[in-house]
Design an enzyme around this catalytic site. Structure first.
Site, PDB file in Angstrom:
ATOM      1  N   CYS A 136      11.497 -28.709  -3.708  1.00 51.81           N
ATOM      2  CA  CYS A 136      11.722 -27.388  -4.313  1.00 51.81           C
ATOM      3  C   CYS A 136      10.516 -26.953  -5.138  1.00 51.81           C
ATOM      4  O   CYS A 136      10.308 -27.450  -6.252  1.00 51.81           O
ATOM      5  CB  CYS A 136      12.976 -27.436  -5.187  1.00 51.81           C
ATOM      6  SG  CYS A 136      13.301 -25.911  -6.095  1.00 51.81           S
ATOM      7  N   CYS A 139      11.425 -25.178  -8.420  1.00 54.99           N
ATOM      8  CA  CYS A 139      11.843 -26.089  -9.488  1.00 54.99           C
ATOM      9  C   CYS A 139      10.657 -26.795 -10.142  1.00 54.99           C
ATOM     10  O   CYS A 139      10.601 -26.931 -11.367  1.00 54.99           O
ATOM     11  CB  CYS A 139      12.788 -27.157  -8.939  1.00 54.99           C
ATOM     12  SG  CYS A 139      14.160 -26.534  -7.953  1.00 54.99           S
ATOM     13  N   ASP A 140       9.711 -27.252  -9.333  1.00 59.19           N
ATOM     14  CA  ASP A 140       8.710 -28.203  -9.831  1.00 59.19           C
ATOM     15  C   ASP A 140       7.267 -27.705  -9.837  1.00 59.19           C
ATOM     16  O   ASP A 140       6.377 -28.415 -10.325  1.00 59.19           O
ATOM     17  CB  ASP A 140       8.783 -29.495  -9.008  1.00 59.19           C
ATOM     18  CG  ASP A 140      10.132 -30.181  -9.161  1.00 59.19           C
ATOM     19  OD1 ASP A 140      10.731 -30.063 -10.247  1.00 59.19           O
ATOM     20  OD2 ASP A 140      10.597 -30.817  -8.201  1.00 59.19           O
TER      21      ASP A 140
END
Length: 307
Positions: A136, A139-140
């Site tokens: 993701c 997300c990261d």
């Protein structure tokens, strides 16, 4: 008439499940949507969606999913956070959903459990998930500021997310098994013009190394067998999906890849059991097709209950 807890149960809270919930709620059919994690599905991890009708400037995956959930709940859809571990059906056509601690009975179900990212076939992968391996970018990516990043894949998701990573990383290596990307033309054009991206053609991830977390990866050229060592703490993987169907094996017919087989009405091999979205056999897995599947499945449920 045998009473059940619900007339219909939707398993999965992505676009297909939420759309089915909207239609069933409007039809005044007693329904609950069960999601084991957070409603939204895979689009929650999408940085930006440009091809969903009605949003000419695009919008984030989280925004779109929250609007869908709000729409469904405004119509009275009930949601529950739990995990279905198995499904059974009795001689009276009553379907029972089994969780870890209870049973839920219903006359119909719509399976919209989606799919999960496929992992590289390397023994050390599990050790580095969350410690360098990610699926993701949304997300990261913020953890990759001014770093060298490796991305694996060549489809729409891989290319789009690799481009997104360049907002943070100083360089992105995109590793692809073939000599041509599978992504749509507009994405291929965008990534070819991005100076921060270097594509490693005809290559695959061959090893992951590190002590407490990922420190370096090896990439092998499939034509020359040469290996390239890249020092990185962040490797993003987008190489396909696996259907979330472990809880329904031996209950309905699945393809050899594990996707649910349906007809044009989203009907599975069992009466009263329907499927929608990424979890079923389909030529295209997009938000728009998932929404269409969800609508068809819901109307099929309504007709089934009437008959």
């Amino acid at each position: 008439m045998i009473k059940t807890d619900y007339e219909s149960v939707i398993i999965g809270g992505g676009p297909a499940g939420l759309t089915a919930g909207i239609y069933l709620s409007r039809a005044k059919i007693k329904t609950v949507l069960i999601e084991k994690m957070v409603c939204g599905g895979q689009i929650m991890a999408s940085d930006w969606i440009e091809n969903y009708p009605g949003f000419p400037n695009g919008l984030s995956g989280s925004d779109l999913s929250s609007k869908m959930l709000e729409h469904a709940e405004n119509l009275g859809l009930k949601t529950s956070t739990t995990e279905i571990v198995s499904i059974s059906k009795d001689e009276n056509e009553i379907i029972t959903l089994h969780t870890a601690d209870k049973k839920i009975t219903t006359k119909t179900i719509i399976i919209a459990s989606g799919a999960s990212p496929k992992k590289p076939e390397l023994q050390e992968v599990e050790r580095f998930i969350g410690k360098g391996i990610s699926f993701c970018a949304t997300c990261d990516a913020p953890f990759c500021k001014d770093k060298v990043v490796v991305a694996i894949g060549g489809g729409d998701t891989a290319v789009q997310e690799a481009i997104y990573l360049t907002k943070f990383a100083k360089k992105v290596y995109l590793v692809h098994r073939r000599d041509e990307l599978r992504a749509v033309k507009i994405l291929r054009e965008r990534i070819s013009k991005n100076d921060k991206v270097e594509i490693l053609w005809d290559s695959k991830l061959s090893s992951l190394e590190g002590l407490m977390g990922l420190e370096k990866v090896k990439v092998k050229n499939l034509k020359t067998n040469e290996e390239k060592i890249i020092e990185t703490q962040n490797c993003f993987v987008w190489i396909g999906i696996i259907p979330n169907t472990s809880f329904i094996k031996n209950f309905i017919n699945l393809s050899k890849e594990g996707f649910i087989i349906t007809d044009e009405n989203m009907q599975t091999s069992e009466k009263g059991v329907y499927a929608a979205g990424d979890v079923r056999v389909t030529p295209l897995r997009q938000v728009s097709t998932a929404v269409g599947d969800g609508a068809i499945a819901a109307m099929s449920v309504a007709h089934y209950l009437e008959s």
